[in-house]
Scaffold this motif. Structure first.
Motif, PDB file in Angstrom:
ATOM      1  N   GLY A 395       0.810  -1.203   0.000  1.00  0.00           N
ATOM      2  CA  GLY A 395       0.000   0.000   0.000  1.00  0.00           C
ATOM      3  C   GLY A 395       0.844   1.253   0.000  1.00  0.00           C
ATOM      4  N   GLU A 396       0.176   2.372   0.233  1.00  0.00           N
ATOM      5  CA  GLU A 396       0.840   3.669   0.171  1.00  0.00           C
ATOM      6  C   GLU A 396       1.905   3.808   1.254  1.00  0.00           C
ATOM      7  OE1 GLU A 396      -1.945   3.798  -2.680  1.00  0.00           O
ATOM      8  OE2 GLU A 396      -2.447   3.297  -0.610  1.00  0.00           O
ATOM      9  N   GLN A 397       1.746   3.120   2.382  1.00  0.00           N
ATOM     10  CA  GLN A 397       2.687   3.280   3.493  1.00  0.00           C
ATOM     11  C   GLN A 397       3.792   2.235   3.499  1.00  0.00           C
ATOM     12  OE1 GLN A 397      -0.897   3.492   6.089  1.00  0.00           O
ATOM     13  NE2 GLN A 397       0.217   5.087   7.173  1.00  0.00           N
ATOM     14  N   ALA A 398       3.893   1.433   2.455  1.00  0.00           N
ATOM     15  CA  ALA A 398       4.948   0.418   2.357  1.00  0.00           C
ATOM     16  C   ALA A 398       6.275   1.058   1.977  1.00  0.00           C
ATOM     17  CB  ALA A 398       4.562  -0.628   1.319  1.00  0.00           C
ATOM     18  N   ASP A 399       7.374   0.347   2.277  1.00  0.00           N
ATOM     19  CA  ASP A 399       8.695   0.907   1.944  1.00  0.00           C
ATOM     20  C   ASP A 399       9.318   0.270   0.697  1.00  0.00           C
ATOM     21  OD1 ASP A 399       9.663  -1.587   2.732  1.00  0.00           O
ATOM     22  OD2 ASP A 399      10.497  -0.878   4.625  1.00  0.00           O
ATOM     23  N   ARG A 400       8.599  -0.657   0.044  1.00  0.00           N
ATOM     24  CA  ARG A 400       9.004  -1.276  -1.245  1.00  0.00           C
ATOM     25  C   ARG A 400      10.239  -2.165  -1.115  1.00  0.00           C
ATOM     26  NH1 ARG A 400       4.085   0.656  -2.101  1.00  0.00           N
ATOM     27  NH2 ARG A 400       4.054   2.877  -1.702  1.00  0.00           N
ATOM     28  N   LYS A 401      10.554  -2.613   0.076  1.00  0.00           N
ATOM     29  CA  LYS A 401      11.707  -3.484   0.293  1.00  0.00           C
ATOM     30  C   LYS A 401      11.250  -4.937   0.476  1.00  0.00           C
ATOM     31  CE  LYS A 401      14.801  -0.047   0.753  1.00  0.00           C
ATOM     32  NZ  LYS A 401      13.934   1.138   0.615  1.00  0.00           N
ATOM     33  N   VAL A 402      12.196  -5.870   0.293  1.00  0.00           N
ATOM     34  CA  VAL A 402      11.966  -7.277   0.587  1.00  0.00           C
ATOM     35  C   VAL A 402      12.921  -7.671   1.704  1.00  0.00           C
ATOM     36  CG1 VAL A 402      11.903  -9.634  -0.331  1.00  0.00           C
ATOM     37  CG2 VAL A 402      11.320  -7.704  -1.821  1.00  0.00           C
TER      38      VAL A 402
END
Length: 484
Positions: A395-402
């Motif tokens: 979502g919008e508050q994710a940091d896009r990391k794995v």
């Protein structure tokens, strides 16, 4: 292996240890990349079987963020909902644009690819509004089915109504799910979540099989934003987890209603979880509301007969959650949820405030500490060892990391990446990630060093896993693969 369009973005190979876990190597790369040709606000993706042994990916998207029926979150659509089918190399097979009133919202327009006629090819079922002017018309809602190879409509039936005289948020909660009874496919349509609810089962030819009405004043929990389907007692007949109610897909009868006399609130998360050592299912639930003001546990793990194994938290609005399999000295099943304060949604997406994270040993209920921010993550087995990593792009508050279980970052999915699918949908080892980006780009990510273990191969071959992949476009079922 089929040749794919490649656009390699290879991350550094990282070695780590955690909780006594053996060293693992992860190296994600973009293996397929293409563009939808327009801006994207929200997108759902789901595998579709278009021929025996041949699959493709259906994408449903528009420039709007997901539109919720609650009046404080609802806003008029600014763009038409589109369906597009792509092969696994990223080639467009067909595209269909729906009318102005078919809303790009999970609850307005559920989507479910399913082979109801049992010919080896999925049809695509969805809820359509054939009134192009009145966007909240209920009388003009239709269950429609498309030919998965052409996108052409091949059937249409009036959508059932089970909720009357309630708010928009209660009225427009639609589901399409399905499963099998001794090999026979059964399609289920359903309405409602918070009060009165109805389910209808259909067999080949859209002949009625059974129906079930759950009255608001009945004992037991209300519905859930997830509707997983599993064979919980291994009798070759699937069960629907409708909230904390376990319903036979064969005849609509109850196997159990968990906490029947103790709880009649609403669960936000229902996550069936398989204990690989005992081969027994349990059901992880995270509750959004209480039962008419009484204090009850907000987090519960039930066994496969609906009996409590453990519970936690007497108060809190629980929102989102999952279970996952990990391989450490002290932990094999990880359970996670959050509580939240407020939530706002609209054209800019969903945002939660005062988020608190809670992680547990899924077998004992003991609270544990995670070394990464698990909010907005999805469990995924990227390297094929049978155990999960965690992609933070929901979502919008994710940091896009794995992340791995130790909290080490093993990949970055790129600025503004939104995860739409996390499962094994390519002919490659491990599971894959499909992300979309606001400019219309779509990227499929895979671990180039993945090797499927015996545990992983057994998991992928499970009928429960195969069915769970299809459920990801109807309700918030994306994380349900974590418990399998």
């Amino acid at each position: 292996m089929k040749k794919v369009i490649t656009s390699f973005i290879i991350t550094s190979i990282l070695f780590h240890t955690s909780y006594g876990q053996s060293k693992k190597t992860n190296s994600l790369e973009t293996i397929v990349e293409f563009s939808l040709g327009s801006k994207v606000g929200s997108l759902r993706a789901v595998p579709v079987q278009i021929a025996k042994g041949k699959s493709a990916i259906l994408m449903a998207y528009s420039a709007d963020k997901d539109i919720d029926p609650w009046i404080e979150m609802f806003y008029p659509p600014t763009d038409k909902l589109k369906f597009a089918l792509f092969n696994l190399e990223g080639k467009l097979l067909w595209k269909k644009e729906l009318n102005n009133s078919t809303i790009n919202g999970t609850w307005f327009t559920p989507i479910f690819p399913f082979d109801l006629d049992n010919d080896g090819i999925d049809e695509i079922y969805f809820v359509n509004n054939i009134d192009s002017i009145h966007i909240l018309s209920y009388d003009h809602l239709r269950l429609e089915v498309l030919d998965s190879n052409t996108g052409e409509s091949i059937g249409q039936w009036p959508w059932k109504r089970s909720v009357y005289g309630e708010s928009n948020s209660h009225t427009y909660r639609n589901f399409i799910i399905g499963g099998y009874s001794n090999g026979e496919p059964v399609l289920v349509t359903a309405q409602g979540t918070y009060q009165r609810m109805g389910l209808q089962a259909w067999k080949k030819g859209m002949e009625s099989r059974w129906g079930l009405i759950i009255e608001d004043d009945g004992l037991g929990a209300r519905g859930c934003h997830m509707s997983p389907v599993v064979d919980i007692n291994f009798d070759q007949t699937d069960e629907i987890m409708w909230g904390e109610r376990c319903i036979s897909i064969d005849d609509g009868s109850y196997l159990f209603i968990a906490d029947k006399k103790e709880y009649n609130g609403h669960s936000d998360v229902i996550q069936p979880t398989l204990n690989r050592e005992t081969n027994k299912w349990s059901v992880f639930t995270c509750r959004e509301s209480g039962d008419k003001g009484k204090i009850k546990p907000r987090v519960v793990m039930f066994d496969d007969m609906g009996k409590r194994m453990w519970s936690d938290l007497e108060l809190g609005h629980m929102d989102m959650g999952w279970t996952a399999h990990v391989n450490t000295d002290s932990l094999s099943i990880l359970a996670f949820t959050i509580s939240r304060g407020g939530k706002i949604a609209g054209p800019n997406g969903f945002f939660r405030t005062d988020v608190k994270e809670f992680a547990y040993n899924g077998e004992t209920g003991k609270r544990i500490h995670l070394d990464f921010n698990a909010y907005n993550t999805v469990p995924i087995d990227l390297d094929g060892d049978g155990y999960h990593e965690f992609a933070c792009a929901m979502g919008e508050q994710a940091d896009r990391k794995v992340y791995d279980i130790s909290g080490q970052v093993i990949a970055d999915l790129g600025a503004n990446a939104y995860l739409a699918m996390a499962s094994k949908f390519m002919n490659l080892p491990g599971e894959q990630i499909l992300c979309y980006y606001p400019d219309g780009a779509v990227k499929i990510w895979a671990d180039k060093n993945a090797k499927d273990s015996k545990i992983a191969r057994k998991r992928y071959a499970s009928p429960n896993y195969i069915l769970a992949q299809k459920l990801t476009a109807s309700g918030y079922n994306l994380v349900n693969l974590g418990g399998l």
